[in-house]
Design a protein around this motif. Structure first.
Motif: not given
Length: 305
Positions: A255-271
């Motif tokens: 539960m950290s900002p890094r997890t949200l940063r990774n989530t942002f990255c993954r969302r872009q790749l999924l798109a």
């Protein structure tokens, strides 16, 4: 004896890092590593203060207690190794400077090793990502709640680091732009960049910006401690992310900002965005992070076959 280590260990560590500290190959640490080391040292120093001890007399039991603190008990093996190496370098320097007589980290150094492979990066899957977005969009009349949700939304909507969020200025956020965006200033080895805001965060960040500009806070930091305007610490950012994830019942990830940063990255790749573009959005000069996140997508797809 170097008295500065006793009177102001934070300053002494920073000065030592800038002038002398180096890795095993005797090469000076990079600017990014120095910032990370200083943050790690501060976390450990505050732990020592809470235990009523100092850099001059902490022992192996104090290090062991550190692993049990709220901020350290979920550290990965890699992070623990980094801490042990940092403490070993620190203690050797303190012995050399006449501040200490022993190195309690030496025995730990012999017992730890880097993990055989890199741990899978932490992220929220697409369904949980949407769940957190919905939570952040809920009305927040209370100013502190509004600020907290705006901070979490910034991490989730732009993929910025904690350091970048902490240094963001009011004038860097443009929720009424076409498209809305956050300007991320250059820092350390990272160039300045513009990141478009994910649509879910625009109304929330627009509301926060409007409220922030009416507050009698000194300075122009976008996010500050209320009401005094001091910068927000990494520890506070972590608490805000933790509170948001706990609110939606998601506690099985880091539960950290890094997890949200990774989530942002993954969302872009999924798109379907190209790795080079996503790496640029994250302020990275290589595709290593994107490759690691992309591997999680490939693994999930393979499991469905």
């Amino acid at each position: 004896m170097d008295e500065l280590w006793l009177s102001n260990p934070t300053l002494a560590y920073r000065d030592w890092q800038a002038r002398e500290a180096a890795g095993a190959d005797r090469r000076p640490f990079s600017a990014r590593s120095i910032v990370q080391h200083q943050a790690m040292f501060e976390h450990f120093r505050r732990h020592l203060v809470a235990r009523g001890t100092t850099v001059a007399n902490f022992g192996a039991d104090d290090i062991e207690a550190f692993w049990r603190t709220a901020n350290a008990r979920d550290h990965t093996q890699t992070t623990r190794v980094r801490y042990v190496k940092l403490l070993d370098r620190l203690c050797r320097q303190l012995v050399f400077a006449g501040v200490r007589r022993d190195n309690p980290a030496a025995s730990l150094l012999a017992a730890v090793r880097w993990p055989d492979g890199e741990p899978e990066p932490q992220y929220l899957d697409a369904a949980v990502d949407r769940q957190l977005q919905a939570y952040l969009r809920a009305p927040a009349e209370d100013l502190t709640i509004l600020r907290s949700r705006a901070i979490v939304a910034t991490f989730l909507a732009t993929g910025v680091t904690a350091a970048e969020a902490r240094s963001a200025r009011v004038g860097d956020l443009h929720p009424d732009g076409s498209p809305p965006y956050l300007f991320v200033r250059a820092h350390g080895p990272r160039d300045a960049r513009t990141v478009h805001l994910a649509a879910f965060a625009v109304p929330l960040l627009r509301e926060w910006l409007a409220r922030r500009q009416t507050l009698p806070i000194h300075g122009d930091l976008l996010f500050t401690l209320l009401p005094d305007g001091r910068p927000i610490t990494d520890m506070s950012f972590g608490r805000l992310v933790t509170a948001a994830l706990e609110a939606i019942g998601q506690t099985n990830v880091e539960m950290s900002p890094r997890t949200l940063r990774n989530t942002f990255c993954r969302r872009q790749l999924l798109a379907g965005r190209a790795r080079d573009d996503v790496s640029h959005m994250l302020g990275l000069t290589s595709n290593r992070t994107c490759d690691r996140i992309a591997a999680t997508i490939a693994d999930r797809q393979a499991q469905r076959l």
